[in-house]
Structure formats: C-alpha cells, structure tokens
Design a protein around this motif. Structure first.
Motif, PDB file in Angstrom:
ATOM      1  N   SER A  60       8.398  -4.779 -61.977  1.00 53.40           N
ATOM      2  CA  SER A  60       9.620  -4.930 -61.170  1.00 53.40           C
ATOM      3  C   SER A  60       9.638  -6.221 -60.378  1.00 53.40           C
ATOM      4  CB  SER A  60       9.730  -3.748 -60.199  1.00 53.40           C
ATOM      5  OG  SER A  60       8.576  -3.642 -59.396  1.00 53.40           O
ATOM      6  N   SER A  61       8.568  -7.004 -60.411  1.00 49.83           N
ATOM      7  CA  SER A  61       8.477  -8.182 -59.554  1.00 49.83           C
ATOM      8  C   SER A  61       9.513  -9.268 -59.828  1.00 49.83           C
ATOM      9  CB  SER A  61       7.076  -8.798 -59.632  1.00 49.83           C
ATOM     10  OG  SER A  61       6.735  -9.114 -60.957  1.00 49.83           O
ATOM     11  N   PRO A  62      10.027  -9.481 -61.087  1.00 46.12           N
ATOM     12  CA  PRO A  62      11.000 -10.564 -61.257  1.00 46.12           C
ATOM     13  C   PRO A  62      12.259 -10.358 -60.447  1.00 46.12           C
ATOM     14  CG  PRO A  62      10.919  -9.196 -63.223  1.00 46.12           C
ATOM     15  CD  PRO A  62       9.757  -8.810 -62.355  1.00 46.12           C
ATOM     16  N   THR A  63      12.714  -9.119 -60.354  1.00 46.29           N
ATOM     17  CA  THR A  63      13.913  -8.840 -59.562  1.00 46.29           C
ATOM     18  C   THR A  63      13.660  -9.149 -58.097  1.00 46.29           C
ATOM     19  OG1 THR A  63      14.577  -7.112 -61.108  1.00 46.29           O
ATOM     20  CG2 THR A  63      15.572  -7.054 -58.930  1.00 46.29           C
ATOM     21  N   TYR A  64      12.501  -8.724 -57.576  1.00 43.27           N
ATOM     22  CA  TYR A  64      12.185  -8.959 -56.164  1.00 43.27           C
ATOM     23  C   TYR A  64      12.045 -10.445 -55.871  1.00 43.27           C
ATOM     24  CZ  TYR A  64      11.053  -3.968 -56.343  1.00 43.27           C
ATOM     25  OH  TYR A  64      11.101  -2.614 -56.519  1.00 43.27           O
ATOM     26  N   SER A  65      11.372 -11.187 -56.767  1.00 44.27           N
ATOM     27  CA  SER A  65      11.183 -12.622 -56.533  1.00 44.27           C
ATOM     28  C   SER A  65      12.516 -13.351 -56.614  1.00 44.27           C
ATOM     29  CB  SER A  65      10.193 -13.202 -57.559  1.00 44.27           C
ATOM     30  OG  SER A  65      10.677 -13.054 -58.878  1.00 44.27           O
ATOM     31  N   TYR A  66      13.358 -12.937 -57.556  1.00 46.69           N
ATOM     32  CA  TYR A  66      14.686 -13.547 -57.698  1.00 46.69           C
ATOM     33  C   TYR A  66      15.494 -13.338 -56.425  1.00 46.69           C
ATOM     34  CZ  TYR A  66      19.201 -14.503 -60.040  1.00 46.69           C
ATOM     35  OH  TYR A  66      20.413 -15.007 -60.401  1.00 46.69           O
ATOM     36  N   LEU A  67      15.455 -12.125 -55.876  1.00 46.34           N
ATOM     37  CA  LEU A  67      16.194 -11.835 -54.649  1.00 46.34           C
ATOM     38  C   LEU A  67      15.679 -12.667 -53.486  1.00 46.34           C
ATOM     39  CD1 LEU A  67      18.290 -10.124 -53.142  1.00 46.34           C
ATOM     40  CD2 LEU A  67      16.497  -8.421 -52.756  1.00 46.34           C
ATOM     41  N   ALA A  68      14.348 -12.799 -53.378  1.00 45.83           N
ATOM     42  CA  ALA A  68      13.755 -13.543 -52.273  1.00 45.83           C
ATOM     43  C   ALA A  68      14.082 -15.032 -52.354  1.00 45.83           C
ATOM     44  CB  ALA A  68      12.237 -13.338 -52.269  1.00 45.83           C
ATOM     45  N   ILE A  69      14.220 -15.544 -53.578  1.00 44.59           N
ATOM     46  CA  ILE A  69      14.394 -16.978 -53.783  1.00 44.59           C
ATOM     47  C   ILE A  69      15.861 -17.397 -53.779  1.00 44.59           C
ATOM     48  CG2 ILE A  69      14.029 -18.851 -55.451  1.00 44.59           C
ATOM     49  CD1 ILE A  69      11.559 -17.276 -56.434  1.00 44.59           C
ATOM     50  N   LEU A  70      16.767 -16.508 -54.240  1.00 46.64           N
ATOM     51  CA  LEU A  70      18.127 -16.920 -54.553  1.00 46.64           C
ATOM     52  C   LEU A  70      18.872 -17.537 -53.378  1.00 46.64           C
ATOM     53  CD1 LEU A  70      20.409 -17.075 -56.612  1.00 46.64           C
ATOM     54  CD2 LEU A  70      21.127 -14.798 -55.881  1.00 46.64           C
ATOM     55  N   GLU A 113       6.112 -13.219 -63.945  1.00 43.94           N
ATOM     56  CA  GLU A 113       7.438 -12.731 -63.598  1.00 43.94           C
ATOM     57  C   GLU A 113       7.993 -13.432 -62.362  1.00 43.94           C
ATOM     58  OE1 GLU A 113       9.019 -11.020 -65.550  1.00 43.94           O
ATOM     59  OE2 GLU A 113       7.744  -9.649 -66.665  1.00 43.94           O
ATOM     60  N   PHE A 114       7.125 -13.763 -61.409  1.00 43.09           N
ATOM     61  CA  PHE A 114       7.576 -14.502 -60.221  1.00 43.09           C
ATOM     62  C   PHE A 114       8.060 -15.889 -60.624  1.00 43.09           C
ATOM     63  CE2 PHE A 114       7.131 -17.307 -56.602  1.00 43.09           C
ATOM     64  CZ  PHE A 114       7.724 -16.568 -55.588  1.00 43.09           C
ATOM     65  N   ALA A 115       7.309 -16.553 -61.504  1.00 42.02           N
ATOM     66  CA  ALA A 115       7.719 -17.888 -61.968  1.00 42.02           C
ATOM     67  C   ALA A 115       9.050 -17.816 -62.698  1.00 42.02           C
ATOM     68  CB  ALA A 115       6.642 -18.482 -62.883  1.00 42.02           C
ATOM     69  N   TYR A 116       9.247 -16.748 -63.499  1.00 43.09           N
ATOM     70  CA  TYR A 116      10.517 -16.618 -64.206  1.00 43.09           C
ATOM     71  C   TYR A 116      11.649 -16.277 -63.245  1.00 43.09           C
ATOM     72  CZ  TYR A 116      13.671 -15.818 -68.083  1.00 43.09           C
ATOM     73  OH  TYR A 116      14.714 -15.922 -68.960  1.00 43.09           O
ATOM     74  N   GLY A 117      11.326 -15.591 -62.151  1.00 40.63           N
ATOM     75  CA  GLY A 117      12.326 -15.363 -61.108  1.00 40.63           C
ATOM     76  C   GLY A 117      12.815 -16.682 -60.521  1.00 40.63           C
ATOM     77  N   MET A 118      11.907 -17.647 -60.366  1.00 37.14           N
ATOM     78  CA  MET A 118      12.291 -18.978 -59.904  1.00 37.14           C
ATOM     79  C   MET A 118      13.205 -19.664 -60.915  1.00 37.14           C
ATOM     80  SD  MET A 118      12.058 -21.373 -57.610  1.00 37.14           S
ATOM     81  CE  MET A 118      10.586 -21.183 -56.589  1.00 37.14           C
ATOM     82  N   VAL A 119      12.910 -19.491 -62.203  1.00 34.62           N
ATOM     83  CA  VAL A 119      13.765 -20.049 -63.260  1.00 34.62           C
ATOM     84  C   VAL A 119      15.195 -19.532 -63.122  1.00 34.62           C
ATOM     85  CG1 VAL A 119      14.249 -19.965 -65.743  1.00 34.62           C
ATOM     86  CG2 VAL A 119      11.945 -20.480 -64.936  1.00 34.62           C
ATOM     87  N   THR A 120      15.324 -18.225 -62.955  1.00 37.44           N
ATOM     88  CA  THR A 120      16.644 -17.610 -62.880  1.00 37.44           C
ATOM     89  C   THR A 120      17.388 -18.022 -61.613  1.00 37.44           C
ATOM     90  OG1 THR A 120      15.670 -15.710 -64.018  1.00 37.44           O
ATOM     91  CG2 THR A 120      17.874 -15.420 -63.107  1.00 37.44           C
TER      92      THR A 120
END
Length: 469
Positions: A60-70, A113-120
């Motif tokens: 579930s980490s990509p969603t959380y990282s995306y939210l934190a970064i967006l 997944e965190f790195a891919y959250g940054m991509v998104t």
C-alpha cells in the motif's frame, strides 16, 4: 543560438522556437512511457527473481507516498519552473527500475513503491512545462503532440513486451533491463530541455523590466499586489520569494471562484470519485489476473491487453470530439450510465474463472473511464484559462488521491480489513455502482426540474399574449 547551453538552464533556443522544446519533451514522454516490463510486474515479483507472495505484492506504500508528495510537488513544480521537477521524475524512474532489478525483499519493494510514488506525483510537471516555453497560439498543437506521444510509447511498450514474452521467450528480468535503458534515455533528454523564464503563477514574464501577467492570468487583476514595477530581473526574483504566501492566498481566492460553478463542482466530483477507483483498479488488476490464471501455470497476455486498452482509449477519446450532444442536459446521465458500465465490468472480472473474460471486462472498464474522463476534462476546461485548468486539475487529483488512500487503508492495508483480492474487487465494483447511483439521481433531478419549468414558461408566454391582445 547554442544547442548545448540549454542543458545548463539557458533560455529556449531562438533558432527553432517552439519546435525544439516540444521535440525534446516528446522524446522524454516517449521513452519514459516505453516500459515493456510494466504489464508483467506482478508475475515478475511473484516469480523466481523475487519470490514474493500475492499478499506481499499488494503493498500500500505507493498510494501513501504519492499522497505525501503530491501537494508540495504541486506547489514546487510551478515555483521551480518545471524543468527541475521533470529531471527529478527521470531520476525517480531510474531508481525505481534499479531497485526492481537488483533489490530483494519486502522493504526493498516498499522503497521501489515510494520511488514510483514520486514518479506519479511529478507527472504534472510534464503536462505543465510546455505552456511556459511556447506561445499561446501553439498550445493546442503541442498539447496534442505531447499527449499523443505518451500513448504511442505505452502502446509500443505493451506490444513489444508481449511479443518478447510470447514469441522470443524473453524473461521478465530482461524486460525490466529494457525499461531501465528506456527511462535512462528519457532522463538524459530532460537535461537538455530549455529552462523556462516564467511559470504559470510564481514567475511572470518580464517585459521591459516589469512583471507582466499573461492575457489568461486568473489573478492578473491583483498583479499589482504581488509584483510592482522593478528595475531588474534579480530584484523581481527577490520580490517573488518575499510574496509566496500572498501568491498562495490569491490562488486560494481563485480556487473559490472556480468552484462557484455548480456544473464544475459536479464534473469535478465525478472526476475525483472515479479517478480514485480507477487508480485502485489498475494498481491491483495484475494481482487479480495472477489469481485467475497464475503465470507459472499458463500463458499470460497482459501486454497485449494493455496495448489494446491504450488503442481503444485513444480511439474513444478521438471520437468524443465528433459527438454532438448537449452535455449540460445529459452530462450527469452519461456519467451515471457509464459508471454503471464500469461497475458491471468490475463484477464480471471478479466473478469469472476465465482469464479472457477477465481481460474483456478490463477493456470495457478502461475504455468507459477514458471516454468519461475525456468528456469531464473538456467540460471542466471549456470555460477556464490554462492557469485555472492547471489549478483545478491539481486539486481534483489531490482529492482523488485522498479518496484512494481511504480505500487503500480500509480495503487493502493489513491495519484495516486486509481483504483478499476477490473481495477487494467486489468492493471496487460496489464503489462504482454508488457513483452511478449518485449521478442517476442528479440527472433525474435535472430532467424533472426542466419538465416542471416548461409548463410555467408556456403559461407565462400565454399570459403575455393575452395581455397584449
């Protein structure tokens, strides 16, 4: 004009004008989307290279990282003038695939997944950059080029991946090697993008030593509050730094003006609700496919399905431009109907044991969403300036991400319900059924209101005629 100087932040080359940055951005867009391994990530992670379970893949980490970064990325993208954020995205792509290739274990995958959250999260820079380096008359043309080339990249990547897996028996590991090479080319091309002299909100174009608002600037009437006349560009930049909070306050005021339209509110509501569900589905659809037809026991055609999806999405989006419908009257009804189609296709995918039926349900789901998001994008953008559209796009995406995070916490995360993949898709189908219900009720309200108003107008007209007589 110096070609190599653009790599070090020089202004856009004068020789080729808008063509040079558009060409470079298209190169970046193509190679960053040319990822043949992506349709096969679930079988790769559950295969002998990583040997993870399906439950471990459902991280579930990509969603959380995306939210934190967006949110910070959304603000910094404009302030940093896009190019640095595009470079960061290119680096994030490389880090993601280096970890996929060489890192092992659940913690390493969470880092991936965190790195891919940054991509998104940094994707907004790609679609905003071009408007800061080309003139308004080229907006439609460059938008078409940049969006089309990403679709071409996705389609070629999915087709190539399927051909290599099915015909050449290439391992998933080497598909990821090809992807790493492709995203590395994208990163290198981003270094040569011209550095914009202006941005949408924080950096206005300087003409004759004075900060000028564009003709479509939503806060141009307040420009004197932000940037009074200055004597040189250095002083202008210092003024920008001191007035960031004032700019943000004016952006909030502009946001209030945008959402004062009921029509925009309802289209934005569908955008946020449906996009949250859409990303949740595409994040976990490979896990469902792996459940229905494990890669170790059968041939898989994920790449071919994704290629067909991108082609159908492009075709549907293209055809929307030729449909003549009064969207003010029937828009909510269309949202309700096609959201119901999405719900039905998800239930079909979930309750079948045939992988081809599952693939067909996914094609229907994604094509239906692409149709509606194209309509919603047009309806939201039609009366907005480019700056306001970028603002609404960012806010709607942020709201969608909050909703997706709530879904992830409740449905996927082990701290929540931690449901199996079949139950998850039952909930996703029910979620789209609720969306369909909301907009069916809204469309009925509109139609009934119009029907009630029609006799009143007729009576008023007859009364007016009798008075004249």
């Amino acid at each position: 004009t110096c070609w190599c100087s653009s790599a070090f932040g020089c202004p856009k080359p004068r020789l080729l004008g808008w063509v040079y940055p558009t060409l470079l951005l298209c190169v970046y867009g193509f190679f960053s989307c040319m990822r043949p391994s992506e349709p096969f990530l679930a079988p790769y992670l559950t295969g002998p290279e990583h040997n993870l379970t399906i439950e471990q893949v459902c991280l579930s980490s990509p969603t959380y990282s995306y939210l934190a970064i967006l949110l910070p990325v959304f603000l910094l993208t404009d302030y940093l003038r896009y190019k640095p954020v595009i470079i960061i995205q290119g680096l994030s792509y490389i880090i993601t695939w280096v970890l996929l290739l060489f890192a092992r274990g659940v913690p390493a995958m969470q880092g991936t997944e965190f790195a891919y959250g940054m991509v998104t999260a940094t994707e907004i820079a790609y679609y905003s950059y071009i408007y800061s380096v080309v003139d308004t008359e080229h907006y439609q043309k460059v938008t078409s080029y940049c969006r089309s080339i990403t679709l071409v990249g996705y389609t070629i990547a999915a087709t190539l991946g399927q051909i290599l897996v099915s015909l050449a028996n290439v391992s998933y590991f080497y598909l990821n090697v090809i992807t790493l090479v492709s995203v590395s080319v994208a990163f290198l091309s981003s270094l040569f993008l011209p550095m914009p002299n202006k941005s949408m909100f924080f950096h206005k174009k300087v003409v004759g030593g004075v900060a000028q608002a564009s003709s479509t600037d939503p806060i141009s009437s307040n420009q004197e509050e932000i940037q009074p006349e200055v004597t040189n560009k250095a002083e202008l930049d210092n003024k920008d730094h001191r007035n960031i909070l004032k700019v943000l306050w004016l952006l909030c005021k502009d946001l209030t003006v945008c959402y004062s339209s009921k029509k925009l509110i309802y289209w934005s509501l569908w955008w946020a609700l449906a996009t949250a569900g859409y990303y949740q589905v595409i994040n976990y659809v490979q896990v469902l496919w792996e459940h229905v037809a494990p890669a170790q026991n059968s041939d898989i055609y994920n790449g071919g399905v994704e290629a067909d999806n991108h082609f159908l999405g492009a075709l549907v989006s293209f055809l929307v431009g030729y449909v003549k419908i009064n969207w003010d009257l029937t828009g909510e009804l269309a949202l309700g109907i096609f959201s119901a189609v999405d719900a039905g296709s998800l239930f079909l995918m979930n309750y079948t044991s045939n992988i081809w039926v599952c693939y067909a349900g996914y094609l229907i789901f994604k094509s239906s969403y692409m149709l509606l998001i194209t309509i919603a994008t047009f309806q939201i953008a039609i009366n907005l300036s480019m700056e306001r559209y970028a603002l609404i796009f960012g806010v709607n995406t942020f709201v969608a991400l909050i909703l997706q995070t709530i879904l992830t916490v409740i449905v996927v995360d082990q701290k929540g319900l931690g449901l199996d993949i079949v139950t998850q898709f039952t909930i996703y189908g029910s979620y789209f059924a609720v969306i369909a219900g909301i907009f069916f009720v809204r469309s009925l309200y509109i139609l009934i209101s119009l029907r009630c108003k029609a006799p009143a107008k007729t009576a008023d007209s007859e009364s007016s005629i009798q008075t004249k007589l």
